[in-house]
Write an enzyme that holds these catalytic residues in place. Sequence first.
Site, mmCIF file in Angstrom:
data_model
loop_
_atom_site.group_PDB
_atom_site.id
_atom_site.type_symbol
_atom_site.label_atom_id
_atom_site.label_comp_id
_atom_site.label_asym_id
_atom_site.label_seq_id
_atom_site.Cartn_x
_atom_site.Cartn_y
_atom_site.Cartn_z
ATOM 1 N N CYS A 75 1.074 -0.977 -0.344
ATOM 2 C CA CYS A 75 -0.296 -0.012 -0.003
ATOM 3 C C CYS A 75 1.247 1.388 0.023
ATOM 4 O O CYS A 75 1.513 1.670 -1.018
ATOM 5 C CB CYS A 75 -0.718 -0.232 0.902
ATOM 6 S SG CYS A 75 -2.708 0.985 1.113
ATOM 7 N N HIS A 182 -3.539 -4.266 0.044
ATOM 8 C CA HIS A 182 -3.709 -5.344 0.972
ATOM 9 C C HIS A 182 -3.976 -6.574 1.017
ATOM 10 O O HIS A 182 -4.835 -7.199 0.768
ATOM 11 C CB HIS A 182 -4.662 -4.605 1.925
ATOM 12 C CG HIS A 182 -4.185 -3.171 2.964
ATOM 13 N ND1 HIS A 182 -4.078 -3.129 3.417
ATOM 14 C CD2 HIS A 182 -5.127 -1.849 2.044
ATOM 15 C CE1 HIS A 182 -3.352 -1.313 3.412
ATOM 16 N NE2 HIS A 182 -4.033 -1.480 2.862
ATOM 17 N N GLU A 184 -2.792 -9.049 2.592
ATOM 18 C CA GLU A 184 -3.301 -9.759 4.081
ATOM 19 C C GLU A 184 -4.879 -9.440 4.003
ATOM 20 O O GLU A 184 -5.573 -10.612 4.548
ATOM 21 C CB GLU A 184 -3.143 -9.352 5.434
ATOM 22 C CG GLU A 184 -2.892 -7.972 5.182
ATOM 23 C CD GLU A 184 -2.705 -6.442 4.914
ATOM 24 O OE1 GLU A 184 -2.970 -5.197 4.888
ATOM 25 O OE2 GLU A 184 -1.719 -6.533 3.561
#
Length: 208
Positions: A75, A182, A184
């Site tokens: 990011c 992102h 994750e």
Amino acid sequence: MIGIVDYGMGNLFSVSKALERLGAEYFISADKHKLLHADALILPGVGAFRDAMERLPGETIKEFAATGKPLLGICLGMQLLFEQSEENGLTKGIGLLPGSVRRFPGRTLADIPYKVPHMGWNRLEFVQSSPLLNNLQEDYVYFVHSYFVNAENSDVLLAKTVYHEQVSAVVGRDNVLGMQFHPEKSSKLGMALLANFLKIVEERKAVR
């Protein structure tokens, strides 16, 4: 051992939990000595580019990258790897990758307004082969950002998406890699991308 760079602006919890799910050993630190001795670094980031550059140990990141060990920006962390950003006035980045960060204009060429920040799921389109993308299929990942890089004419562009503008979603050159989204928070594809990063780390360790 993966080092997660702590400079006060990273989404450390979600990144560390993702590494735990993948069985990776990691530590979170701002200490130069510890970071330089990691097998790889992850540079997360949430917030403003200028604030991040003021807090970030940029020279340590450059020194680490020069070792050839893998470095992954996520990011804002990806944006910091580039040369500069127009956020809050022109600010120099770390400069490991060529290109500039700019704001979504919020209006199309037909002068139709659209929402900024870009927030939600967008599909990746793979542009060139990379170990980071090995054995993966194009799918959706989760973005939250108001600024973006368009590296359309650059060899660092690995995957892109479109949100009224072409967005460089995955970038990389040699050992320096980045994801604008992102991973994750991006379901199966996001975790698979992180797993491929860990494979790259293991392969680099084996040849050192």
